[in-house]
Design an enzyme around this catalytic site. Structure first.
Site: not given
Ligand code: 4NP
Length: 155
Positions: A8, A14, A124
């Site tokens: 992800c 995720r 997300d």
């Molecule tokens: P992930 O969610 O891709 O599902 O782990 C996110 C976690 C952090 C960030 C964006 C999406 N961020 O911008 O820090």
């Protein structure tokens, strides 16, 4: 051994959810010694951190152990080390294809395996706050992924 890498953006919400769900489902099918699950992020924003508290809370509510996690960024060598590299959304898949080329048998989205869900990506929870939705898609997607692996690898 069949190795699966979930990917992800941040590798805290995720893809760790999918990693820990797949490990549990593989154990339930007696396939723990045949399938390895891991995860990584395309961004490296959270390198070295534990998974998000929301992911951890939902996994624990479903009786899944959440120990031993460390967020990391995808690496060039991951292409050789993993049999399946499974993206959560189109942006993840585009970045994987930029790094590794187009390999539809190896690189695909988790939701490609569950068309009946009506989802074209895993939303997300970093933005939606809905970690239960993430879990539900991880559970359905990983069950389908295990069926696919069992069929393709003769497990
Ligand atoms: P992930 O969610 O891709 O599902 O782990 C996110 C976690 C952090 C960030 C964006 C999406 N961020 O911008 O820090």
């Amino acid at each position: 051994m069949t190795r699966v890498l979930f990917v992800c953006l941040g590798n805290i919400c995720r893809s760790p959810m999918a990693e820990y769900v797949l490990r549990r489902l593989a154990a339930e099918r007696g396939l723990s010694d045949k399938i390895r699950a891991a995860s990584a992020g395309t961004s490296g924003f959270h390198d070295g951190e534990d998974m998000h508290r929301g992911t951890k809370t939902v996994l624990q509510r479903h009786g899944i152990d959440t120990g031993g996690f460390t967020s990391r960024k995808i690496e060039a060598t991951d292409k050789q080390h993993y049999d399946y590299i499974v993206a959560m959304d189109d942006a993840n898949l585009a970045e994987l294809e930029r790094l590794f080329g187009r390999h539809p048998d190896k690189l695909f989205k988790l939701t490609d395996l569950i068309p009946e869900s009506g989802y074209s990506h895993v939303p997300d929870p970093w933005y939606t706050g809905d970690f239960d939705e993430t879990y539900a898609l991880a559970a359905a997607g990983c069950a389908a992924l295990l069926d696919k692996i069992a069929a393709e690898k003769g497990l």
